[in-house]
Design a protein around this motif. Sequence first.
Motif, short mmCIF file in Angstrom:
data_model
loop_
_atom_site.label_atom_id
_atom_site.label_comp_id
_atom_site.label_asym_id
_atom_site.label_seq_id
_atom_site.Cartn_x
_atom_site.Cartn_y
_atom_site.Cartn_z
N SER A 296 0.65 -1.15 -0.19
CA SER A 296 -0.05 0.16 0.04
C SER A 296 0.80 1.27 -0.12
CB SER A 296 -0.81 0.05 1.28
OG SER A 296 -0.22 -0.18 2.32
N LEU A 297 2.04 1.28 0.64
CA LEU A 297 2.95 2.32 0.48
C LEU A 297 3.81 2.23 -0.72
CD1 LEU A 297 4.10 2.13 4.23
CD2 LEU A 297 2.36 4.07 3.27
N VAL A 298 4.39 1.17 -1.15
CA VAL A 298 5.39 1.15 -2.29
C VAL A 298 5.00 -0.06 -3.05
CG1 VAL A 298 7.69 1.23 -2.83
CG2 VAL A 298 7.26 2.12 -0.67
N PRO A 299 4.17 0.12 -4.27
CA PRO A 299 3.89 -0.82 -5.11
C PRO A 299 5.01 -1.74 -5.42
CG PRO A 299 2.50 1.26 -5.52
CD PRO A 299 3.68 1.41 -4.61
N LYS A 300 5.05 -2.80 -5.70
CA LYS A 300 6.28 -3.42 -6.37
C LYS A 300 6.52 -3.14 -7.96
CE LYS A 300 5.98 -7.85 -3.85
NZ LYS A 300 5.94 -9.33 -3.94
N LYS A 301 5.34 -2.42 -8.57
CA LYS A 301 5.69 -2.08 -9.77
C LYS A 301 6.49 -0.81 -9.85
CE LYS A 301 1.77 0.82 -10.26
NZ LYS A 301 0.11 1.05 -11.09
N ALA A 302 6.72 -0.21 -8.66
CA ALA A 302 7.46 1.28 -8.39
C ALA A 302 8.90 0.76 -8.70
CB ALA A 302 7.20 1.89 -7.38
N LEU A 303 9.38 -0.54 -8.21
CA LEU A 303 10.54 -0.82 -8.07
C LEU A 303 11.20 -1.27 -9.64
CD1 LEU A 303 10.88 -2.67 -4.75
CD2 LEU A 303 12.03 -0.57 -5.33
N THR A 304 11.20 -0.32 -10.62
CA THR A 304 11.57 -0.56 -11.79
C THR A 304 13.28 -0.97 -11.93
OG1 THR A 304 12.13 1.82 -12.30
CG2 THR A 304 9.88 1.01 -12.70
N LYS A 305 13.71 -1.31 -13.07
CA LYS A 305 14.98 -1.78 -13.11
C LYS A 305 15.91 -0.21 -12.98
CE LYS A 305 18.38 -3.28 -16.94
NZ LYS A 305 18.52 -3.57 -17.97
N LYS A 306 15.53 0.80 -13.51
CA LYS A 306 16.01 1.74 -13.26
C LYS A 306 16.24 2.33 -11.82
CE LYS A 306 16.65 6.46 -15.08
NZ LYS A 306 16.13 7.60 -16.16
N VAL A 307 15.15 2.03 -10.98
CA VAL A 307 15.10 2.52 -9.64
C VAL A 307 16.01 1.49 -8.80
CG1 VAL A 307 13.56 2.48 -7.76
CG2 VAL A 307 12.88 3.42 -9.51
N LYS A 308 16.23 0.01 -9.10
CA LYS A 308 16.83 -0.80 -8.51
C LYS A 308 18.10 -0.43 -8.64
CE LYS A 308 13.84 -4.85 -8.28
NZ LYS A 308 13.60 -6.41 -8.66
N GLU A 309 18.76 -0.19 -10.00
CA GLU A 309 20.05 0.46 -10.22
C GLU A 309 20.53 1.38 -9.41
OE1 GLU A 309 20.09 0.92 -14.45
OE2 GLU A 309 20.38 -1.19 -14.88
N ALA A 310 19.51 2.43 -9.35
CA ALA A 310 19.88 3.39 -8.30
C ALA A 310 20.12 3.08 -6.95
CB ALA A 310 18.70 4.43 -8.36
N ILE A 311 19.37 2.18 -6.40
CA ILE A 311 19.38 1.59 -5.15
C ILE A 311 20.57 0.84 -4.96
CG2 ILE A 311 18.46 0.03 -3.29
CD1 ILE A 311 15.56 0.88 -4.63
N SER A 312 21.08 0.11 -5.81
CA SER A 312 22.08 -0.62 -5.66
C SER A 312 23.59 0.30 -5.55
CB SER A 312 22.48 -1.45 -6.97
OG SER A 312 21.53 -2.28 -6.99
N ASN A 313 23.39 1.37 -6.58
CA ASN A 313 24.40 2.52 -6.32
C ASN A 313 24.52 3.33 -5.05
OD1 ASN A 313 25.39 1.70 -9.00
ND2 ASN A 313 24.81 3.59 -9.85
N LEU A 314 23.45 3.69 -4.33
CA LEU A 314 23.32 4.09 -3.30
C LEU A 314 23.86 3.54 -2.18
CD1 LEU A 314 19.92 6.24 -4.00
CD2 LEU A 314 22.21 7.40 -3.99
N ALA A 315 23.37 2.21 -2.01
CA ALA A 315 23.69 1.22 -0.94
C ALA A 315 25.17 1.08 -0.88
CB ALA A 315 23.15 -0.08 -1.35
N PHE A 316 25.93 0.95 -2.07
CA PHE A 316 27.31 1.04 -2.07
C PHE A 316 27.97 2.40 -1.70
CE2 PHE A 316 31.43 1.77 -4.20
CZ PHE A 316 31.98 0.59 -4.04
#
Length: 470
Positions: free
Chosen positions: A216-236
């Motif tokens: 309800s807060l973050v739909p799974k479709k919001a985690l697009t490939k581009k978003v996941k790439e950004a999350i990976s970079n930010l996590a590092f």
Amino acid sequence: MAQHWTEIVPGDRYAVAMNGMLHDYDRKILTLLYQPLIGPTCLSLYMTLWAEVEDNRLWSTSSSHHSLMNFMGIRLKDIYEARQKLEGIGLLKAFVKNTEEGRAFIYQLHPPLTPEQFFLDGMLNIYLYKKVGKNQYSRLKRFFSDQSQSAQTGYEEITSSFQDVYSSGHNSPNDYIEDLQTDENEQFIGRGEPQAIQINPAAFNFELLEAGLSESLVPKKALTKKVKEAISNLAFLYDIDAIQMKNIVISAVNEDDEIAIDELRKSARDWYQFQHQDQLPSLLDRKQPLQHLSAKSKPQTQEEQLLYYLDTTSPRQLLKDISGGAEPSSGDLKIIEDVMFQQRLLPGVVNVLIQYVLLRTDMKLTKSYVEKISSHWARKKIQTSVAAMTLAKKEHKQYLEWAEGKKANKKPAAKKKTVRTELLPDWFDESKSETTETVDKSKGNEQELSLKMQEFQEMMKKRNGGGSSE
């Protein structure tokens, strides 16, 4: 970590390939934006390889690494290390083929990011800001930018279109159709597309992140490939785990139930600065640099295996391994980060420091104690794990007094003692050579200390698949 002589020798041949043309403007980008991050040796290697390719060509002639060593006036392992840094930052790709004459390499040069791509990268620009400071960073932004044309008001575009100027004939192309085709073994000379740094998404635990996010807060479709790439970079970049990333992702969701990447970057940066007193991360070598490795061959004995582990493991991973896989506390990480940033100690040296302090202070990292020893090692210019162990043995009595809060009133000559030459597991076990008073005070800790060391070594054996027999 592979030694350079197992990967490359002076007689190995190489050729330089260009992933598109490089221009003079690229030199300014490399010199002013990349050099602060990769260092002058890496820049020199890139420029030297570039110079080997003639104008309007994509390939150089074959040459040996021995010639490259003579051109640059540096050792082969320095070239190998610089090459790896260029690979890591996206400026070079390396290919190898084994032939009857030996190994042959292709070094493919990639163009740097454009200034716009660099300053909006989200990783490299953060590292550059931390490296050069606010004033120099602002100066570099001004150097690589100019007034936008949209700022010029009152103008109306009157450009003619193609069809307004030209017409097309309709002669039969049969006579020249073959001339229009291109050879599949050739490519046109042009400008290659620079590639931004991308951390492998597999390095981040997205399953744990998604499990903690409410649909309800973050739909799974919001985690697009581009978003996941950004999350990976930010996590590092900011060393954020999946649990900590959850709230950062939630804060970046907009009214359209999409994750705004700019807001995601800002939230991650704000989180890091809150955790680290408004500081930003620095770009550091992940492990001990090759030229400062203590283990010069494949480790065989238990002591060599421990040295190799300390040299090829990041301080964060060392803390995690010592804790049985538990994540280090933010306080411990802050202490180690300060040591690496402020004292400029190399990772292998920091690992020796961590192990020494933990085994001497009942597995606790005390900031004042760590800083006191690290500043001493920095003044001594300690760069290898063996040198750190040797100095720890030599100054063991002084370090014990620091740990107990004492002040050494004796003259420097009275502090000298014989330096034992053996390495771990008992490199720090120096209390037997101290004065009777120190022996009496520390005798009760020796048995416990020995047990801790045995546990540490058993843990290393399991981690390395059982180790090798002596």
